[in-house]
Write a protein that holds these residues in place. Structure first.
Motif, mmCIF file in Angstrom:
data_model
loop_
_atom_site.group_PDB
_atom_site.id
_atom_site.type_symbol
_atom_site.label_atom_id
_atom_site.label_comp_id
_atom_site.label_asym_id
_atom_site.label_seq_id
_atom_site.Cartn_x
_atom_site.Cartn_y
_atom_site.Cartn_z
ATOM 1 N N ILE A 1 43.582 34.837 46.190
ATOM 2 C CA ILE A 1 43.359 35.562 44.938
ATOM 3 C C ILE A 1 44.211 36.823 44.901
ATOM 4 O O ILE A 1 44.718 37.211 43.859
ATOM 5 C CB ILE A 1 41.858 35.898 44.789
ATOM 6 C CG1 ILE A 1 41.057 34.605 44.589
ATOM 7 C CG2 ILE A 1 41.609 36.870 43.645
ATOM 8 C CD1 ILE A 1 39.561 34.773 44.686
ATOM 9 N N LEU A 2 44.410 37.448 46.075
ATOM 10 C CA LEU A 2 45.161 38.704 46.134
ATOM 11 C C LEU A 2 46.595 38.529 46.607
ATOM 12 O O LEU A 2 47.309 39.507 46.799
ATOM 13 C CB LEU A 2 44.444 39.676 47.073
ATOM 14 C CG LEU A 2 43.072 40.101 46.589
ATOM 15 C CD1 LEU A 2 42.422 40.996 47.612
ATOM 16 C CD2 LEU A 2 43.180 40.812 45.250
ATOM 17 N N ALA A 3 47.033 37.286 46.808
ATOM 18 C CA ALA A 3 48.362 37.055 47.370
ATOM 19 C C ALA A 3 49.432 37.659 46.474
ATOM 20 O O ALA A 3 49.355 37.574 45.249
ATOM 21 C CB ALA A 3 48.606 35.563 47.545
ATOM 22 N N SER A 4 50.435 38.285 47.104
ATOM 23 C CA SER A 4 51.505 38.830 46.284
ATOM 24 C C SER A 4 52.801 38.072 46.486
ATOM 25 O O SER A 4 53.779 38.322 45.790
ATOM 26 C CB SER A 4 51.703 40.310 46.582
ATOM 27 O OG SER A 4 51.714 40.521 47.970
ATOM 28 N N GLY A 5 52.825 37.143 47.448
ATOM 29 C CA GLY A 5 54.050 36.401 47.709
ATOM 30 C C GLY A 5 54.393 35.412 46.611
ATOM 31 O O GLY A 5 55.548 35.201 46.297
ATOM 32 N N ARG A 6 53.384 34.780 46.016
ATOM 33 C CA ARG A 6 53.622 33.770 44.989
ATOM 34 C C ARG A 6 52.359 33.654 44.133
ATOM 35 O O ARG A 6 51.312 34.112 44.565
ATOM 36 C CB ARG A 6 53.956 32.424 45.633
ATOM 37 C CG ARG A 6 52.776 31.812 46.376
ATOM 38 C CD ARG A 6 53.155 30.556 47.091
ATOM 39 N NE ARG A 6 53.807 30.867 48.365
ATOM 40 C CZ ARG A 6 54.654 30.073 48.973
ATOM 41 N NH1 ARG A 6 54.950 28.918 48.446
ATOM 42 N NH2 ARG A 6 55.186 30.415 50.122
ATOM 43 N N PRO A 7 52.461 33.061 42.937
ATOM 44 C CA PRO A 7 51.257 32.942 42.104
ATOM 45 C C PRO A 7 50.178 32.133 42.834
ATOM 46 O O PRO A 7 50.485 31.139 43.480
ATOM 47 C CB PRO A 7 51.750 32.190 40.864
ATOM 48 C CG PRO A 7 53.225 32.331 40.863
ATOM 49 C CD PRO A 7 53.645 32.468 42.294
ATOM 50 N N ALA A 8 48.953 32.593 42.742
ATOM 51 C CA ALA A 8 47.857 31.969 43.484
ATOM 52 C C ALA A 8 47.364 30.711 42.781
ATOM 53 O O ALA A 8 47.035 30.742 41.598
ATOM 54 C CB ALA A 8 46.715 32.963 43.619
ATOM 55 N N ASP A 9 47.313 29.601 43.513
ATOM 56 C CA ASP A 9 46.869 28.344 42.920
ATOM 57 C C ASP A 9 45.377 28.343 42.596
ATOM 58 O O ASP A 9 44.914 27.540 41.790
ATOM 59 C CB ASP A 9 47.187 27.176 43.860
ATOM 60 C CG ASP A 9 48.679 26.867 43.889
ATOM 61 O OD1 ASP A 9 49.440 27.566 43.187
ATOM 62 O OD2 ASP A 9 49.079 25.935 44.610
ATOM 63 N N SER A 10 44.611 29.225 43.247
ATOM 64 C CA SER A 10 43.168 29.227 42.956
ATOM 65 C C SER A 10 42.884 29.845 41.591
ATOM 66 O O SER A 10 41.863 29.531 40.968
ATOM 67 C CB SER A 10 42.408 30.013 44.031
ATOM 68 O OG SER A 10 42.780 31.380 43.986
ATOM 69 N N LEU A 11 43.763 30.725 41.109
ATOM 70 C CA LEU A 11 43.411 31.511 39.921
ATOM 71 C C LEU A 11 43.290 30.698 38.623
ATOM 72 O O LEU A 11 42.348 30.921 37.869
ATOM 73 C CB LEU A 11 44.377 32.687 39.756
ATOM 74 C CG LEU A 11 44.047 33.868 40.679
ATOM 75 C CD1 LEU A 11 45.119 34.935 40.597
ATOM 76 C CD2 LEU A 11 42.678 34.466 40.355
ATOM 77 N N PRO A 12 44.224 29.765 38.333
ATOM 78 C CA PRO A 12 43.992 28.971 37.120
ATOM 79 C C PRO A 12 42.680 28.182 37.194
ATOM 80 O O PRO A 12 41.993 28.020 36.178
ATOM 81 C CB PRO A 12 45.207 28.037 37.048
ATOM 82 C CG PRO A 12 45.926 28.178 38.329
ATOM 83 C CD PRO A 12 45.528 29.467 38.933
ATOM 84 N N VAL A 13 42.331 27.729 38.387
ATOM 85 C CA VAL A 13 41.077 26.981 38.537
ATOM 86 C C VAL A 13 39.883 27.895 38.233
ATOM 87 O O VAL A 13 38.985 27.547 37.463
ATOM 88 C CB VAL A 13 40.947 26.402 39.968
ATOM 89 C CG1 VAL A 13 39.613 25.705 40.147
ATOM 90 C CG2 VAL A 13 42.103 25.452 40.260
ATOM 91 N N LEU A 14 39.896 29.092 38.831
ATOM 92 C CA LEU A 14 38.788 30.025 38.616
ATOM 93 C C LEU A 14 38.726 30.456 37.147
ATOM 94 O O LEU A 14 37.643 30.632 36.581
ATOM 95 C CB LEU A 14 38.926 31.247 39.527
ATOM 96 C CG LEU A 14 38.912 30.948 41.036
ATOM 97 C CD1 LEU A 14 39.063 32.228 41.838
ATOM 98 C CD2 LEU A 14 37.633 30.217 41.439
ATOM 99 N N ALA A 15 39.906 30.610 36.512
ATOM 100 C CA ALA A 15 39.931 31.025 35.106
ATOM 101 C C ALA A 15 39.378 29.924 34.210
ATOM 102 O O ALA A 15 38.656 30.192 33.243
ATOM 103 C CB ALA A 15 41.358 31.388 34.693
#
Ligand SMILES: Cc1cc2nc3c(=O)[nH]c(=O)nc-3n(C[C@H](O)[C@H](O)[C@H](O)COP(=O)(O)OP(=O)(O)OC[C@H]3O[C@@H](n4cnc5c(N)ncnc54)[C@H](O)[C@@H]3O)c2cc1C
Ligand code: FES
Ligand code: FES
Lengths: 193, 283
Positions: free
Chosen positions: B111-125
């Protein structure tokens, strides 16, 4: 080298350091006055004299630095060594003492998966972790377990064949009753926790 | 000498450690932090190792919600028990990085990763889950789908300095959940999560990798909900999936410097959305 032993190179007057104990290959090893950002690969290779895990990229993509952490294959370059606590690390140097490892190595050679050899210690480490967890992994399980080992020489297929060869040799011929047992209670898959 | 490495044993200890030294960086799996440390982009002054905080790896139920600890690894999220609870998150977990990264990388770190877009976030959204952020002052629940996905790194909007993510609160849904991921070159990926709830007309879709945060396609969702048969829940027309794809792409408008690249990303978003609908509704 991606190994971060560059205390001075970074103008390190205020380089934060720490001392801690790592459990490596069954022994407790003291790491003294080490920079807190050192990755496990650097500590193994440069401080503990264990060069079996290779430094290929330092970015988690090549798999040559793979070691076992509590029996699970992980990339040593992605681990902050000082935050491991008492988790158990096993490197290829120690795995090499197991007869099962020799079977895996032989199978890799037979399948044509060993060419330049740079990826091989990592591959062997992952295959040993997989076979310890699942005696007869399916093709999907094998490919997933090895998806962090891009082999520039032989590609992915020979190492998959090798796992099948090693697994077949290791598992005694199944009797009817053990086959039934497997149908009722399939081996669980899963990860670290 | 200041403590440079802290290994808290409980959530309270971890939160206290961060409150005392807000510059200290938490380390969960290290798979996002360490590539940056190795490349000398980040030079931590102190680290808070989370490996011994068992509470971060717990999960459980709480009236209609699954509570997933921030320290659950991708490998764990893909296991059958958690996959049955939140199928889209397990589907995302199955497509993350490499086996070595799935073994170490965690939900909270993602959720806090800054290296690349987090794959968990679209799921959580898409699930309208909330993230629990804890400080000595208490717990704040933040909903990723209510943030400003286009205006900058999601981590900065989500977490205040000194806070720890303890876990996420995911509503347990009975409908279908789909996750689609597509490589779009140069190590970049587009991801899309589609959730169709048990009630006809409840459709939610979020796209990751197009902007700094996950973007919901609210208008396209409403359009698709209107195309569902009120009784069977099926879509009215075989062409709905493709039309939905175009609507999602128009609404999300992925970011890229060049016009041709933008057009390509738009096309990929449309294809991902179409596939998700085809899988969810058949056809
Ligand atoms: C080869 C490779 C492939 C990858 N592939 C993918 C991919 O396909 N999809 C994807 O989404 N990601 C991918 N990643 C990125 C990364 O592995 C994941 O995002 C992972 O889930 C990060 O979790 P972590 O626990 O390792 O994070 P860490 O590196 O431990 O932490 C990341 C950040 O979050 C902070 N942090 C961690 N936990 C907490 C907490 N509980 N509270 C507050 N702050 C916290 C840390 O301080 C740090 O700033 C990949 C990485 C690599 C190296
Ligand atoms: S050195 Fe390449 S994955 Fe670690
Ligand atoms: S044998 Fe050369 S990279 Fe695998």
């Amino acid at each position: 080298m991606s190994g971060p032993g560059f205390g001075d190179a970074l103008g390190g007057d205020a380089t934060p350091t720490t001392s801690y104990v790592l459990r490596v290959n069954g022994e407790a090893r003291l790491i003294e006055n080490a920079w807190i950002g050192e990755n496990l690969l650097y500590v193994l290779r440069e401080r503990l004299g264990l060069p079996g895990a290779k430094d290929g990229c330092g970015q988690g993509v090549c798999g040559t630095c793979t070691v076992q952490l509590d029996g699970v294959a992980v990339a040593a370059c992605l681990i902050a060594a000082a935050t491991l606590g008492d988790r158990e690390i096993r490197t290829i140097e120690d795995l090499d003492n197991d007869p099962e490892t020799a079977d895996v190595q032989r199978a890799l050679i037979e399948a044509g998966a060993v060419q330049c050899g740079f990826c091989v210690p990592g591959v062997v480490t992952s295959v040993c972790a997989l076979l310890a967890r699942v005696a007869e992994p399916s093709e999907v399980e094998i490919r997933r377990a090895l998806d962090g080992h891009p082999c520039r020489c032989a590609g992915p297929h020979p190492m998959v064949d090798a796992v099948r060869i090693a697994a077949r040799r290791r598992v005694p011929r199944q009797t009817h009753s053990t086959m039934m047992f497997n149908v009722i209670a399939p081996p669980t898959s899963g990860g670290a926790e | 000498m200041d403590a440079t490495i802290l290994m808290p044993l409980s959530l309270d200890e971890a939160v206290d450690a961060l409150a005392r030294d807000p510059r200290a960086l938490p380390v969960a799996g290290g798979t996002d932090l360490m590539p940056r440390v190795n490349a000398e982009l980040v030079r931590p002054s102190a680290l808070v190792g989370l490996a011994k905080v068992a509470d971060l790896r717990r999960w459980g139920y709480e009236d209609g919600f699954a509570m997933l600890g921030a320290g659950l690894t991708w490998a764990r999220l893909a296991d059958a028990d958690l996959a049955a609870l939140v199928p889209a998150l397990a589907a995302a977990a199955n497509e993350v990085g490499t086996a070595q990264v799935r073994a170490m990388g965690t939900l909270g770190g993602n959720i806090l990763a800054s290296g690349r877009p987090a794959d968990s976030l679209p799921v959580l959204a898409a699930l309208e889950a909330t993230v629990s952020c804890r400080s000595p002052g208490g717990v704040r629940e933040v909903a990723p789908h209510l943030l400003e996905p286009r205006s900058g790194p999601i981590a900065e909007q989500l977490l205040r300095p000194g806070e720890l993510i303890t876990g996420v609160r995911v509503p347990l849904l009975r409908g279908v959940q789909e996750f689609v991921k597509a490589p779009v070159g140069a190590g970049r990926y587009l991801t899309l999560a589609l959730v169709a709830g048990p009630v006809v007309g409840d459709v939610r879709c979020a796209v990751g990798g197009a902007h700094p945060g996950p973007v919901r396609a609210f208008e396209a969702e409403r359009w698709l909900a209107g195309r569902m048969d009120a009784r069977s829940g099926r879509l009215s027309d075989a062409r709905d999936a493709a039309d939905f794809g175009r609507l999602v792409a128009d609404e999300v408008r992925p970011e890229a410097e060049q016009r041709a690249a933008r057009a390509h990303l738009r096309h990929v978003v449309a294809v991902c959305a179409r596939r998700a609908v085809q899988r969810a509704f058949g056809g």
